[in-house]
Scaffold this active site. Structure first.
Site, PDB file in Angstrom:
ATOM      1  N   ASP A 148      12.227  -5.257   9.016  1.00 29.47           N
ATOM      2  CA  ASP A 148      11.401  -6.452   9.184  1.00 29.47           C
ATOM      3  C   ASP A 148      11.497  -7.351   7.953  1.00 29.47           C
ATOM      4  OD1 ASP A 148       9.935  -4.644   7.600  1.00 29.47           O
ATOM      5  OD2 ASP A 148       8.016  -5.370   8.350  1.00 29.47           O
ATOM      6  N   GLY A 187       6.603  -1.424   1.469  1.00 33.92           N
ATOM      7  CA  GLY A 187       5.193  -1.685   1.688  1.00 33.92           C
ATOM      8  C   GLY A 187       4.408  -0.385   1.741  1.00 33.92           C
ATOM      9  N   GLY A 190       9.415  -3.935   1.923  1.00 31.78           N
ATOM     10  CA  GLY A 190       8.623  -5.035   1.383  1.00 31.78           C
ATOM     11  C   GLY A 190       9.241  -5.670   0.160  1.00 31.78           C
ATOM     12  N   GLU A 236      14.351   1.450   7.835  1.00 34.43           N
ATOM     13  CA  GLU A 236      13.200   1.512   8.750  1.00 34.43           C
ATOM     14  C   GLU A 236      13.451   2.257  10.055  1.00 34.43           C
ATOM     15  OE1 GLU A 236      12.387  -1.655   5.836  1.00 34.43           O
ATOM     16  OE2 GLU A 236      14.138  -1.144   7.047  1.00 34.43           O
TER      17      GLU A 236
END
Length: 379
Positions: A168, A89, A137, A160
């Site tokens: 996530d 992302g 993402g 991450e």
């Protein structure tokens, strides 16, 4: 008179076509249909097809339209260029907004997770062609779909914890469901899987050589407006059988599966650290060294997320992840990790706190605590 104006007309039409092609090239995401196949192309190759808020909105809207369209039988998502499906992302934009208190820091995660949930519950076959880098993402755009097709250029990772975030986009749901604590290992260390390894571990459902991308799309487009899951699988399996690249390579993590199963079985980060320290093997020492570079807070919230995620549905997990995302925005490590890894690129983050023993339980509990009612993610 007419024959004199024809060259000018041709010139005008040629110019208009050139403008249209240029306009298309500048679009960050492309949608088109091929018979009964809806095709999504992430079109930011210079940015490794990184996902931003606008793209997430557009994909979600298009998926809804195609889901209701009786002429569309299935969906294929892919990335432009030969380097990445989607490298993640637009995290830099999110942290910049977070510092300024701008709504993008809330809206990006909200829309991304809503999209992840839709993909995980899509009513038609959804095929993600994850050719190239697939992280963050990009994982959310693929892993919850019915079919995930890796190639010899696929590189999958959830890195991450190195930027003060957590795995996530539904990582708390799909990672703990991998065998032998592999999900916990991947989530904590950010280990990179490549090529057929992505299928070996169960993240990809199929492996097809990148050179067969066009053939794959054409075969899928010929399945009609009501293809069954088995029909789609049959096409993928046939192309997989024809793909010989890396066929003789052993699963990279095979020599370490027993150690991963044993050493990453702890219910706390302290116990995992202790297991790695006691093992005395070079491999365990390397993993411990990697973990000590990660955000201690991220490690603790990640482990809890995955351990609890085994019993959650995808929707339940995404609600919890949204809470964690907003706590990361309100805390410090996320900004420091993005600075060290993506902005200054000194790779020397100053975590706060700097050691897992200093991350208090009440802080971890705060990360998981509910948000104000009007800020919670609603799916």
């Amino acid at each position: 008179m007419l024959h004199r104006s024809l060259p000018r007309l041709r010139c005008v039409l040629k110019h208009l076509r050139a403008v249209q092609m240029s306009s298309k090239a500048d679009e960050e995401i492309l949608f088109h249909t091929n018979k009964s196949l809806g095709v999504i192309t992430l079109n930011r190759p210079k940015a490794l097809n990184a996902l931003n808020l606008s793209m997430a909105h557009k994909i979600y809207s298009q998926l809804l339209n195609w889901e209701a369209d009786p002429n569309i039988g299935l969906v294929l998502i892919k990335g432009a260029g030969d380097k990445a499906f989607c490298a993640g992302g637009d995290i830099r934009a999110v942290t910049e907004a977070g510092r300024k208190g701008e709504p993008l820091a809330q809206e990006f995660f909200r829309q991304e997770y809503i999209l992840n949930h839709k993909i995980g519950n899509y009513k038609k076959p959804y095929v993600a062609f994850i050719d190239g880098i697939t992280m963050g993402g990009g994982v959310g755009l693929s892993v919850h779909g019915m079919f995930r097709v890796a190639t010899e250029r696929t590189m999958f990772a959830m890195p991450e914890t190195a930027i003060g975030l957590f795995p996530d986009v539904g990582g708390g749901y799909f990672l703990p469901r991998l065998d032998d604590n592999l999900g916990i290992f991947l989530a904590l260390t950010g280990f990179r899987l490549k090529s057929r390894d992505v299928k070996h571990i169960g993240i990809a459902t199929h492996f097809v050589e990148s050179s067969k991308a066009d053939e794959l799309q054409q075969r899928l487009s010929g399945l009609g407006s009501h293809p069954s899951k088995d029909q789609v699988a049959s096409v993928l399996e046939e192309l997989q059988a024809q793909s010989k690249v890396d066929a003789d390579k052993e699963f990279t993590l095979k020599p370490h599966l027993d150690k991963i199963h044993q050493l990453f079985a702890g219910s706390t980060m302290e116990s995992i650290f202790e297991s790695l320290e006691r093992d005395n093997s070079q491999w365990a020492a390397q993993q411990l060294q990697i973990l000590k570079k990660m955000s201690p807070t991220s490690l603790k919230i990640t482990l809890r997320l995955l351990l609890e995620g085994k019993k959650r549905s995808l929707a339940e997990d995404l609600v919890v992840e949204y809470r964690l995302s907003q706590r990361c925005i309100a805390d410090k490590d996320f900004y420091e990790g993005v600075r060290a890894v993506l902005i200054d690129k000194d790779n020397s983050p100053q975590w706060n706190p700097a050691d897992i023993t200093e991350v208090q339980q009440k802080k971890v509990d705060w990360y998981f605590s509910p948000l104000e009612a009007n800020r919670e993610l609603v799916l």
